[in-house]
Design an enzyme around this catalytic site. Structure first.
Site, PDB file in Angstrom:
ATOM      1  N   SER A 173      15.581  51.652 -27.719  1.00 31.02           N
ATOM      2  CA  SER A 173      15.715  52.616 -28.794  1.00 31.02           C
ATOM      3  C   SER A 173      15.553  54.032 -28.205  1.00 31.02           C
ATOM      4  O   SER A 173      16.093  54.314 -27.135  1.00 31.02           O
ATOM      5  CB  SER A 173      14.643  52.296 -29.830  1.00 31.02           C
ATOM      6  OG  SER A 173      15.069  52.554 -31.105  1.00 31.02           O
ATOM      7  N   ASP A 427      23.863  46.213 -34.318  1.00 30.33           N
ATOM      8  CA  ASP A 427      22.812  47.214 -34.394  1.00 30.33           C
ATOM      9  C   ASP A 427      23.450  48.545 -34.775  1.00 30.33           C
ATOM     10  O   ASP A 427      24.291  49.055 -34.045  1.00 30.33           O
ATOM     11  CB  ASP A 427      22.125  47.333 -33.025  1.00 30.33           C
ATOM     12  CG  ASP A 427      21.130  48.481 -32.975  1.00 30.33           C
ATOM     13  OD1 ASP A 427      20.784  49.018 -34.041  1.00 30.33           O
ATOM     14  OD2 ASP A 427      20.704  48.819 -31.851  1.00 30.33           O
ATOM     15  N   HIS A 452      19.069  45.213 -32.846  1.00 33.67           N
ATOM     16  CA  HIS A 452      18.401  46.248 -32.060  1.00 33.67           C
ATOM     17  C   HIS A 452      17.448  45.685 -30.989  1.00 33.67           C
ATOM     18  O   HIS A 452      16.524  44.944 -31.314  1.00 33.67           O
ATOM     19  CB  HIS A 452      17.604  47.077 -33.062  1.00 33.67           C
ATOM     20  CG  HIS A 452      17.261  48.457 -32.633  1.00 33.67           C
ATOM     21  ND1 HIS A 452      18.192  49.360 -32.177  1.00 33.67           N
ATOM     22  CD2 HIS A 452      16.079  49.114 -32.609  1.00 33.67           C
ATOM     23  CE1 HIS A 452      17.596  50.496 -31.901  1.00 33.67           C
ATOM     24  NE2 HIS A 452      16.311  50.374 -32.151  1.00 33.67           N
TER      25      HIS A 452
END
Ligand code: NAG
Ligand code: NAG
Ligand code: NAG
Ligand code: NAG
Ligand code: NAG
Length: 483
Positions: A173, A427, A452
Site C-alpha cells: 500500500s 484491488d 490488496h
C-alpha cells in the site's frame, strides 16, 4: 463519541466482517493497516526497540529529536554478512505479526536474515512532535519518513555489526510506495524492494477507485452492480422528498438527522455507504469454502426476498449501533490534536493530512462507470482538508502537492531497478500503480482476481495458481539479490 459498527447480519463471518471501530464509515479515506498474518509455528518473539531520529532531516538549524519505534526478530540471523529484510510500516501502528509469518519471514528463514518492521513517524507510538497541530504536522511527509528509513538502516547495521549486509525492503500500500521510493533515493543502502499494491501515482480526484469496485461487483454478477446502482439512486431520490431523510435514518440506523440543506452531510452519508463496498472489495478474500467476500456481499444485494435494492442495502449494512454520518461529527472526530485522541489513534488525522498535502487519492463518485450515485465529489474532500487543518490546505495546495509528488518521485515512470511491483486487478488501488515492467529488473506482476496486498502473505491453500506463481517469482527475484 459514537462509532459505527459496520457488519453483515446473517452472512456475517469473520472474513467478511466489514469490521467495526473504523469510525464514520470513512474507510474509503485511507488504506487501513495490513492485517497480521497468523504466526508460523516456529516463530520467534519479535521485540520492540527505539532509535533517535531528527524531527527535521532537512533543516540543519533544527536539532530536535524523537524516538522511532520498531520491531526486530533475529531468530534466523546466522552469519556476519547476513541479509537484512525490512518490512516498512505505513499509516498504521506496527504489530509483531509480519516478523512471525508471511513472504518476508519465509525469505528470512531461507537466507538466515535479520528482520525488522519500522514504524512510520506520526503513527502508532512514533511521535516526532508534542501533538498533531497543523504546525507540527509539517514534519509529516514521505521525504522525512524515507530519511528516517535511511538513518534506521545505518544505525541498525552498526548496532548489529552488519555493515556489509544486503538490505531488501518490503512494503504494502502506501508503504509499497515507500519501498520503491527508498530504492530510488538511497540505492547505496538498499539492494531492492517489493512494492505491493503501491499507488505510486498521486492523483487528487481518484474516481477510478469506485470504477474498479464496480468492475469487481459486476464480475461476480452483473445483477449485483445493477442492484447496487438502483439502491444508490433510491437513496438519492429519497433525499429529494420531505419524508425521505427520516426513512433513510431508520433504514440505516443513523444517529443523526440528515440535513439535506447541507451538501456535506449528504456527501458524507453517500461516502459512508459506498465505503462499505470499498472495504469489502479492497480486502476481498476467499474463505475455505471457496466463497469470496464480494460474492457473499453480492448474494445479499441481489436477494429479491429481502425486498427492494434499497432494503437490501439497508440489510447489508445493518449497523447494530447507530452510525453518525453528519459532517460536523466527522470534523469533530478528526480535528483533535492530542495523541491520545481517536483522531490520532485511528491514524486518520495524520493520514488525511498526507492526502491533503501529498497524494489526494480522493475516492469520488465522479464517473459514469461507477454505481454509487453522484453526490460525493472532490469538493467534499478538499473542504475537509480546510476544516481539519486550516484554510491554507485548500484545493490549490492539493493540486501543487500532487504535482510535486509526481515530479519528485517520477509518477508511474520512475527510473528504478530492482523494484518488484505486485498488484491485484480487483484491488481498486491498482489503477494508480505500475502495471507494466519498468525495466527487466523492475517487473510488474498483476495477479487476476486478487485484492490488496495479498502477495505479502505466505502461500495459502486458497491461493490461485497465478498467485502461487507470483509469490514464487518474488522469492526467486529477491533470492537473486541476496545471493
Ligand atoms: C540545539 O540547538 C540549540 C540552539 O542552537 C542549542 O542551544 C542546543 O545546545 C542544541 N542541542 C543539542 C543537543 O545539540
Ligand atoms: C514539547 O513541549 C515541551 C514542553 O511541554 C517542550 O519543552 C518541547 O520542546 C516540545 N517539543 C517539541 C518537539 O516541540
Ligand atoms: C501543540 O504543541 C505545541 C508545541 O509543539 C504547543 O505550542 C501547542 O500549544 C500544542 N497544542 C495543543 C492543542 O496542545
Ligand atoms: C565490511 O567490509 C569491509 C571492506 O571489505 C571490511 O573492512 C569490514 O571489516 C567489513 N565489515 C564487517 C562487519 O564484516
Ligand atoms: C534497466 O536499467 C539498467 C540500469 O540502469 C540498464 O542498464 C538497462 O538497460 C535497463 N533495462 C531496460 C530494459 O530498460
Amino acid at each position: 463519541m459514537r462509532r459505527p459498527a459496520v457488519w453483515l447480519l446473517s452472512v456475517a463471518t469473520a472474513a467478511l466482517l466489514i469490521n467495526s471501530g473504523d469510525a464514520f464509515g470513512s474507510r474509503s479515506f485511507w488504506f487501513e493497516g495490513l492485517p497480521d498474518p497468523p504466526a508460523a509455528r516456529s516463530a520467534g518473539t519479535p521485540s520492540i526497540a527505539w532509535i533517535e531520529q531528527p524531527v527535521d532531516h532537512f533543516n540543519p538549524r533544527d536539532n530536535r529529536t524523537w524516538s522511532m519505534r520498531y520491531y526486530e526478530n533475529d531468530q534466523f540471523l546466522s552469519e556476519s554478512n547476513a541479509p537484512i529484510l525490512i518490512m516498512i510500516g505505513g499509516e498504521w501502528e506496527i504489530t509483531p505479526g509480519w516478523l512471525r509469518s508471511g513472504q518476508m519471514y519465509n525469505l528470512a528463514s531461507t537466507y538466515g536474515a535479520m528482520m525488522y518492521y519500522t514504524e512510520h513517524r506520526y503513527y502508532g507510538e512514533s511521535y516526532p512532535t508534542n501533538n498533531t497541530s497543523s504546525e507540527n504536522l509539517q514534519y509529516l511527509n514521505v521525504d522525512q519518513a524515507l530519511a528516517d528509513l535511511a538513518y534506521f538502516i545505518e544505525i541498525v547495521k552498526k548496532q548489529r555489526n552488519l555493515e556489509n549486509s544486503t538490505v531488501v525492503l518490503f512494503g504494502g500500500s502506501y508503504a509499497g510506495n515507500m519501498a520503491a521510493w527508498a530504492r530510488i533515493k538511497y540505492p547505496h543502502l538498499i539492494k531492492g524492494a517489493l512494492a505491493s499494491s503501491a499507488p505510486i501515482l498521486a492523483k487528487a480526484d481518484f474516481y477510478e477507485y469506485y470504477e474498479v469496485v464496480t468492475v469487481a461487483l459486476s464480475r461476480y454478477s452483473s445483477q449485483c452492480s445493477v442492484d447496487v446502482n438502483d439502491a444508490f439512486l433510491a437513496v438519492e431520490e429519497l433525499l429529494q422528498t420531505s419524508t425521505g431523510p427520516e426513512t433513510l435514518k431508520r433504514f440505516f440506523n443513523l444517529c443523526n438527522d440528515i440535513d439535506t440543506s447541507s451538501w456535506q452531510d449528504v456527501a458524507s452519508l453517500l461516502n459512508t455507504l459506498a465505503g462499505v463496498f470499498a472495504g469489502v472489495v479492497q480486502y476481498d478474500a476467499v474463505d475455505s469454502t471457496g466463497q469470496s467476500s464480494v460474492g457473499r456481499m453480492c448474494d445479499v444485494m441481489t436477494a429479491t426476498y429481502l425486498g427492494s435494492p434499497l432494503q437490501r442495502l439497508a440489510y447489508l449494512t445493518s449497523w447494530s449501533t447507530c452510525v453518525d454520518t453528519s459532517y460536523a461529527s466527522l470534523v469533530e472526530a478528526y480535528i483533535n490534536e492530542d495523541w491520545n485522541s481517536y483522531a490520532a489513534t485511528s491514524a486518520m488525522r495524520p493520514w488525511y493530512y498526507q492526502t491533503c498535502t501529498e497524494y489526494g487519492y480522493y475516492q469520488t463518485a465522479n464517473s459514469d462507470k461507477s454505481v454509487f450515485g453522484t453526490l460525493f465529489q472532490i469538493e467534499f474532500f478538499t473542504e475537509l482538508c480546510k476544516d481539519l487543518y486550516g484554510d491554507y490546505y485548500n484545493e490549490y495546495l492539493l493540486d501543487s502537492a500532487v504535482t510535486r509528488t509526481n515530479i519528485v518521485y517520477g509518477g508511474l515512470k520512475p527510473e528504478v531497478t530492482n523494484v518488484i511491483f505486485t498488484n491485484g486487478d480487483l484491488d481498486p488501488w491498482h489503477a494508480l500503480s505500475v502495471l507494466e515492467d519498468l525495466n527487466e529488473s523492475s517487473p510488474a506482476i498483476l495477479v487476476m482476481g486478487t485484492s490488496h496486498c495479498q502477495d505479502l502473505y505466505s502461500d495459502l491453500s486458497t491461493d490461485s495458481a497465478e498467485m502461487t506463481a507470483a509469490k514464487a517469482r518474488v522469492r526467486e527475484l529477491v533470492g537473486q539479490w541476496l545471493s
